[in-house]
Write a protein that holds these residues in place. Sequence first.
Motif, PDB file in Angstrom:
ATOM      1  N   GLU A 163       0.832  -1.207   0.000  1.00 19.25           N
ATOM      2  CA  GLU A 163       0.000   0.000   0.000  1.00 19.25           C
ATOM      3  C   GLU A 163       0.865   1.255   0.000  1.00 19.25           C
ATOM      4  N   ALA A 164       1.954   1.236   0.754  1.00 23.13           N
ATOM      5  CA  ALA A 164       2.846   2.395   0.782  1.00 23.13           C
ATOM      6  C   ALA A 164       3.452   2.629  -0.602  1.00 23.13           C
ATOM      7  N   GLU A 165       3.829   1.542  -1.294  1.00 21.91           N
ATOM      8  CA  GLU A 165       4.374   1.685  -2.648  1.00 21.91           C
ATOM      9  C   GLU A 165       3.332   2.280  -3.596  1.00 21.91           C
ATOM     10  N   ILE A 166       2.085   1.815  -3.464  1.00 24.02           N
ATOM     11  CA  ILE A 166       1.016   2.342  -4.320  1.00 24.02           C
ATOM     12  C   ILE A 166       0.819   3.827  -4.057  1.00 24.02           C
ATOM     13  N   ILE A 167       0.804   4.215  -2.786  1.00 31.05           N
ATOM     14  CA  ILE A 167       0.618   5.626  -2.431  1.00 31.05           C
ATOM     15  C   ILE A 167       1.764   6.468  -2.973  1.00 31.05           C
ATOM     16  N   MET A 168       2.995   5.947  -2.833  1.00 25.59           N
ATOM     17  CA  MET A 168       4.145   6.691  -3.339  1.00 25.59           C
ATOM     18  C   MET A 168       4.061   6.861  -4.861  1.00 25.59           C
ATOM     19  N   LYS A 169       3.638   5.794  -5.562  1.00 27.61           N
ATOM     20  CA  LYS A 169       3.496   5.896  -7.011  1.00 27.61           C
ATOM     21  C   LYS A 169       2.453   6.946  -7.382  1.00 27.61           C
ATOM     22  N   MET A 170       1.324   6.946  -6.640  1.00 28.64           N
ATOM     23  CA  MET A 170       0.281   7.932  -6.918  1.00 28.64           C
ATOM     24  C   MET A 170       0.795   9.347  -6.683  1.00 28.64           C
ATOM     25  N   GLN A 171       1.537   9.529  -5.595  1.00 28.58           N
ATOM     26  CA  GLN A 171       2.067  10.864  -5.316  1.00 28.58           C
ATOM     27  C   GLN A 171       3.063  11.289  -6.390  1.00 28.58           C
ATOM     28  N   LEU A 172       3.914  10.363  -6.810  1.00 32.36           N
ATOM     29  CA  LEU A 172       4.874  10.700  -7.862  1.00 32.36           C
ATOM     30  C   LEU A 172       4.170  11.049  -9.170  1.00 32.36           C
ATOM     31  N   GLN A 173       3.110  10.293  -9.493  1.00 36.60           N
ATOM     32  CA  GLN A 173       2.364  10.595 -10.715  1.00 36.60           C
ATOM     33  C   GLN A 173       1.713  11.967 -10.617  1.00 36.60           C
TER      34      GLN A 173
ATOM     35  N   LEU B  98      -4.361  30.173 -16.668  1.00 40.42           N
ATOM     36  CA  LEU B  98      -3.523  29.976 -15.479  1.00 40.42           C
ATOM     37  C   LEU B  98      -4.366  29.656 -14.250  1.00 40.42           C
ATOM     38  N   LYS B  99      -5.468  30.383 -14.107  1.00 42.62           N
ATOM     39  CA  LYS B  99      -6.350  30.117 -12.958  1.00 42.62           C
ATOM     40  C   LYS B  99      -6.913  28.699 -13.027  1.00 42.62           C
ATOM     41  N   ASP B 100      -7.326  28.265 -14.218  1.00 43.17           N
ATOM     42  CA  ASP B 100      -7.855  26.910 -14.376  1.00 43.17           C
ATOM     43  C   ASP B 100      -6.796  25.866 -14.033  1.00 43.17           C
ATOM     44  N   LEU B 101      -5.574  26.104 -14.503  1.00 42.30           N
ATOM     45  CA  LEU B 101      -4.494  25.165 -14.200  1.00 42.30           C
ATOM     46  C   LEU B 101      -4.197  25.115 -12.700  1.00 42.30           C
ATOM     47  N   GLN B 102      -4.217  26.297 -12.070  1.00 43.39           N
ATOM     48  CA  GLN B 102      -3.983  26.321 -10.617  1.00 43.39           C
ATOM     49  C   GLN B 102      -5.087  25.573  -9.884  1.00 43.39           C
ATOM     50  N   ARG B 103      -6.317  25.720 -10.325  1.00 45.01           N
ATOM     51  CA  ARG B 103      -7.417  24.986  -9.700  1.00 45.01           C
ATOM     52  C   ARG B 103      -7.224  23.480  -9.851  1.00 45.01           C
ATOM     53  N   GLU B 104      -6.838  23.056 -11.059  1.00 45.67           N
ATOM     54  CA  GLU B 104      -6.613  21.626 -11.275  1.00 45.67           C
ATOM     55  C   GLU B 104      -5.495  21.094 -10.390  1.00 45.67           C
ATOM     56  N   VAL B 105      -4.418  21.883 -10.268  1.00 42.75           N
ATOM     57  CA  VAL B 105      -3.303  21.461  -9.402  1.00 42.75           C
ATOM     58  C   VAL B 105      -3.771  21.346  -7.960  1.00 42.75           C
ATOM     59  N   LEU B 106      -4.535  22.339  -7.503  1.00 42.27           N
ATOM     60  CA  LEU B 106      -5.048  22.291  -6.126  1.00 42.27           C
ATOM     61  C   LEU B 106      -5.985  21.104  -5.920  1.00 42.27           C
ATOM     62  N   LEU B 107      -6.816  20.820  -6.914  1.00 38.51           N
ATOM     63  CA  LEU B 107      -7.724  19.682  -6.805  1.00 38.51           C
ATOM     64  C   LEU B 107      -6.946  18.372  -6.727  1.00 38.51           C
ATOM     65  N   GLU B 108      -5.910  18.249  -7.542  1.00 40.32           N
ATOM     66  CA  GLU B 108      -5.100  17.021  -7.494  1.00 40.32           C
ATOM     67  C   GLU B 108      -4.392  16.880  -6.159  1.00 40.32           C
ATOM     68  N   LYS B 109      -3.893  17.993  -5.633  1.00 41.20           N
ATOM     69  CA  LYS B 109      -3.230  17.926  -4.323  1.00 41.20           C
ATOM     70  C   LYS B 109      -4.212  17.513  -3.234  1.00 41.20           C
ATOM     71  N   THR B 110      -5.417  18.087  -3.260  1.00 39.88           N
ATOM     72  CA  THR B 110      -6.408  17.721  -2.240  1.00 39.88           C
ATOM     73  C   THR B 110      -6.831  16.275  -2.399  1.00 39.88           C
ATOM     74  N   ASP B 111      -6.945  15.797  -3.660  1.00 36.96           N
ATOM     75  CA  ASP B 111      -7.271  14.383  -3.871  1.00 36.96           C
ATOM     76  C   ASP B 111      -6.182  13.482  -3.319  1.00 36.96           C
ATOM     77  N   ALA B 112      -4.926  13.855  -3.573  1.00 38.59           N
ATOM     78  CA  ALA B 112      -3.802  13.053  -3.066  1.00 38.59           C
ATOM     79  C   ALA B 112      -3.770  13.058  -1.540  1.00 38.59           C
ATOM     80  N   GLU B 113      -4.024  14.241  -0.944  1.00 44.43           N
ATOM     81  CA  GLU B 113      -4.025  14.324   0.522  1.00 44.43           C
ATOM     82  C   GLU B 113      -5.172  13.518   1.106  1.00 44.43           C
TER      83      GLU B 113
END
Length: 196
Positions: free
Chosen positions: A90-100, A156-171
């Motif tokens: 599970e830790a390996e899977i999480i690390m892979k997801m974070q790296l992706q 740029l705003k749309d890209l920032q939103r997508e980045v924030l959404l991905e970070k919140t999903d990962a967290e």
Amino acid sequence: MNKLLDFGRKALFYVRVLSGYEERRIRSFRLQLEQRLQQVQERKAAINKVPEKVIISEVRQMVEEMQALNKKLEETEAAIEDYFKPLDKEAEIIMKMQLQGEERTSEMMMKVLEKQTSLQQVEAEKNASMHQVGKSETNLNDSKLMEEEKALKEMLKDLQREVLLEKTDAESSDIVHKAADKSQINLTPASTTTSK
């Protein structure tokens, strides 16, 4: 009378010596003594061997106990490794997801930077052309530039939103995995105590 008894005793002794009776008697006595000495020496050797046997038996017992402890340690190590294998996966899977996720965000940031540089180049070219062309054309170019800047800012705003959404999903996935790990850890001591 005493002389006669002494003479008789001496005569019997001589007869015994001459007949070989005394010699046989002395030999049998010597054999008995030798047998007793051998028996005593055997007893002494047996008594000397007893502490050695006790020490050897104690050493054997200690070796057997150490071997049993080594087997138990190997079994517990194998059980611990088996227990932590799913957690490692599970830790390996999480690390892979974070790296992706980090790769995606870095790619998006690179695209945004490339767009910004291209926009800056376009602006520089337009500024150069604006100096060459008259003031009437500059007003049209300024409005176009303003529209392009607005479009870029929105991108740029749309890209920032997508980045924030991905970070919140990962967290959130990290939080879910941590909660699952904690629940597994909390369940395992109870199962081990019931199994015992």
